[in-house]
Design an enzyme around this catalytic site. Structure first.
Site, PDB file in Angstrom:
ATOM      1  N   TRP A 293       0.869  -1.277  -0.055  1.00 37.44           N
ATOM      2  CA  TRP A 293      -0.021  -0.044  -0.050  1.00 37.44           C
ATOM      3  C   TRP A 293       0.923   1.342   0.005  1.00 37.44           C
ATOM      4  O   TRP A 293       0.527   2.086  -0.681  1.00 37.44           O
ATOM      5  CB  TRP A 293      -1.042   0.178   1.310  1.00 37.44           C
ATOM      6  CG  TRP A 293      -1.968  -1.044   0.879  1.00 37.44           C
ATOM      7  CD1 TRP A 293      -2.129  -2.069   1.999  1.00 37.44           C
ATOM      8  CD2 TRP A 293      -3.104  -1.332   0.211  1.00 37.44           C
ATOM      9  NE1 TRP A 293      -3.106  -2.889   1.287  1.00 37.44           N
ATOM     10  CE2 TRP A 293      -3.760  -2.299   0.559  1.00 37.44           C
ATOM     11  CE3 TRP A 293      -3.396  -0.410  -0.999  1.00 37.44           C
ATOM     12  CZ2 TRP A 293      -4.887  -2.931  -0.257  1.00 37.44           C
ATOM     13  CZ3 TRP A 293      -4.390  -0.997  -1.780  1.00 37.44           C
ATOM     14  CH2 TRP A 293      -5.145  -1.963  -1.530  1.00 37.44           C
TER      15      TRP A 293
ATOM     16  N   LYS B 132     -11.794  -1.817   7.327  1.00 36.03           N
ATOM     17  CA  LYS B 132     -11.059  -2.793   8.173  1.00 36.03           C
ATOM     18  C   LYS B 132     -11.300  -2.476   9.515  1.00 36.03           C
ATOM     19  O   LYS B 132     -11.504  -3.527  10.256  1.00 36.03           O
ATOM     20  CB  LYS B 132      -9.571  -2.291   8.026  1.00 36.03           C
ATOM     21  CG  LYS B 132      -9.579  -2.313   6.171  1.00 36.03           C
ATOM     22  CD  LYS B 132      -7.980  -3.026   5.837  1.00 36.03           C
ATOM     23  CE  LYS B 132      -8.226  -3.501   4.560  1.00 36.03           C
ATOM     24  NZ  LYS B 132      -7.601  -2.071   3.572  1.00 36.03           N
TER      25      LYS B 132
ATOM     26  N   ASP C 156      -1.214   6.757   6.521  1.00 37.97           N
ATOM     27  CA  ASP C 156      -2.318   5.664   6.156  1.00 37.97           C
ATOM     28  C   ASP C 156      -2.553   4.893   7.168  1.00 37.97           C
ATOM     29  O   ASP C 156      -1.728   4.077   7.618  1.00 37.97           O
ATOM     30  CB  ASP C 156      -1.893   5.065   5.042  1.00 37.97           C
ATOM     31  CG  ASP C 156      -2.888   4.091   4.424  1.00 37.97           C
ATOM     32  OD1 ASP C 156      -3.745   4.002   5.012  1.00 37.97           O
ATOM     33  OD2 ASP C 156      -2.498   3.532   3.238  1.00 37.97           O
TER      34      ASP C 156
HETATM   35  C1  LIG Z   1      -6.835  -1.715   2.266  1.00 44.13           C
HETATM   36  C2  LIG Z   1      -5.683  -0.798   2.300  1.00 44.13           C
HETATM   37  C3  LIG Z   1      -5.766   0.242   1.612  1.00 44.13           C
HETATM   38  C4  LIG Z   1      -6.699   0.413   0.216  1.00 44.13           C
HETATM   39  O1  LIG Z   1      -8.000   0.898   0.738  1.00 44.13           O
HETATM   40  P1  LIG Z   1      -9.190   0.980  -0.356  1.00 44.13           P
HETATM   41  O2  LIG Z   1     -10.038   1.692   0.475  1.00 44.13           O
HETATM   42  O3  LIG Z   1      -9.483  -0.163  -0.783  1.00 44.13           O
HETATM   43  O4  LIG Z   1      -8.794   2.190  -1.507  1.00 44.13           O
HETATM   44  C5  LIG Z   1      -4.895   1.251   1.544  1.00 44.13           C
HETATM   45  N1  LIG Z   1      -3.966   1.227   2.609  1.00 44.13           N
HETATM   46  C6  LIG Z   1      -3.942   0.288   3.657  1.00 44.13           C
HETATM   47  C7  LIG Z   1      -2.794   0.239   4.692  1.00 44.13           C
HETATM   48  C8  LIG Z   1      -5.055  -0.935   3.433  1.00 44.13           C
HETATM   49  O5  LIG Z   1      -5.182  -1.759   4.366  1.00 44.13           O
END
Ligand SMILES: *Cc1c(COP(=O)(O)O)cnc(C)c1O
Length: 354
Positions: A100, A191, A167
């Protein structure tokens, strides 16, 4: 029977949140209308949005500290470029700690020069790089607090001389941290917060307005802040359900209460991985994620037996991501300790059979 849901995302939500959300889909607060069929400008929905925004800041300890919370669309992936569009003037530093993170770097590179302060790519991202320098004259530093795919998590954050962007998609609201060290936090809801469809963005307002480029309205944090996160129709159901989860977390005692549960779950999970000779942990021990435990089964011949046993025990979604293989147990806030106990029992039963 309800499954033990170890899905990495979209993932488990508290049962009471699902019940309340499903009731509101049919009839919101005895209004005779569904929460998804009322105007987002109605008082009912404006209250939901405001409540969600203030709960997010309150839980993170950021109320009254110059931060604003937004619930946007487009997933965390859209934030990869929104961050660059809003903050990147000359150069930014990125920590490359997983796929990511690599994707966030790729998007930012569209706009300007990116410097990788450190990377663990050579080791298939099985650890968190440390001891790197962050140049003082860059626009911002970007990191990923928890690497969902590889099962590593930053336990400490650098003392960044420039705005720090993080993030937190897969560990937001899971542990106590000094959240004031971050200037921008973003996290896809699916998540640890709600259904897919909305992304929480928490911004320290004074970092905005420093780039010279024109920013398209939908990508402009300032526009969304000025419109109270309602520049256009927000993802009403995802915001409502996220609000319910944040309320659930507050009622439990907030982040410090859930952190204790998360620590118990992770301790149980990793002690089984370490003590059971059939399994091997993927991530470097010091960097192990409290949210996603990645591990492999050493003897391939036992794979079918293990997976049949998992199925029989009602354990769902422990298959690893294709770039790591093996297994991944995601232990987000809503996963009960009993689910980890069930998984660990199957692992130890496999040992006694082998
Ligand atoms: C799942 C995830 C993403 C992507 O998220 P989307 O909502 O599908 O764009 C980005 N960063 C991390 C750390 C993730 O676990």
């Amino acid at each position: 029977m309800k499954k033990h849901n170890f899905s990495a995302g979209p993932s488990i939500l508290p049962q009471e949140v699902l019940l309340k959300a499903s009731e509101a889909i049919v009839d919101y607060n005895n209004s005779g209308l569904s929460v998804i069929e009322i105007s987002h400008r109605s008082k009912d929905f404006v209250d939901i949005m405001e409540n969600a925004r203030s709960l997010a800041l309150e839980l993170l300890g950021l109320e009254g500290k110059g931060y604003k919370a937004l619930f946007l669309q487009g997933g965390a992936s859209t934030q990869f470029l929104a961050v660059a569009l809003n903050l990147l003037e000359k150069r930014a530093g990125y920590l490359n700690s997983g796929s990511w993170a690599a994707k966030s770097i790729k998007e930012a590179k569209i706009y300007d020069d990116i410097y990788e302060v450190a990377s663990s790519k050579d080791a298939n991202y099985n650890y968190i790089p440390k001891g790197f320098d962050i140049p003082t004259d860059y626009d911002y530093f970007h990191c990923t607090s928890n690497n969902t795919i590889f099962g590593t998590q930053m336990k400490a954050f650098p003392n960044s001389p420039i705005p720090m962007v993080c993030d937190m998609s897969s560990d937001i609201f899971s542990r106590t941290l000094d959240y004031t060290q971050f200037d921008l936090i973003y996290a896809g809801a699916q998540k640890n917060m709600g259904p897919a469809g909305t992304t929480l963005v928490v911004i320290k307002e004074d970092i905005l307005g420093k780039v010279s480029r024109k920013i398209p309205s939908m990508m402009d944090y300032k526009v969304h802040i000025d419109k109270g996160s309602m520049f256009n129709t927000p993802p009403v159901f995802a915001v409502y359900t996220s609000m319910l989860t944040l309320q659930w977390l507050k009622d439990l005692g907030g982040i410090s209460a859930i952190e204790k549960e998360n620590e118990k779950k992770a301790r149980l999970m990793y002690s089984e991985i370490d003590l059971n000779p059939l399994f091997k942990g993927f991530a470097a021990k010091a960097d192990r994620s409290m949210m996603n435990a990645t591990f492999t089964l050493e003897n391939d011949n036992l794979k079918d037996t293990f997976e049949t046993m998992l199925k029989e025990a009602g354990i769902s979604a422990v298959n690893g991501h294709r770039s790591v293989g093996g297994y991944r147990a995601s232990m987000y806030n809503a996963l009960p300790l009993d689910s980890v106990k069930a998984l660990v029992e199957v692992m130890s039963e496999l040992e006694s059979k082998a």
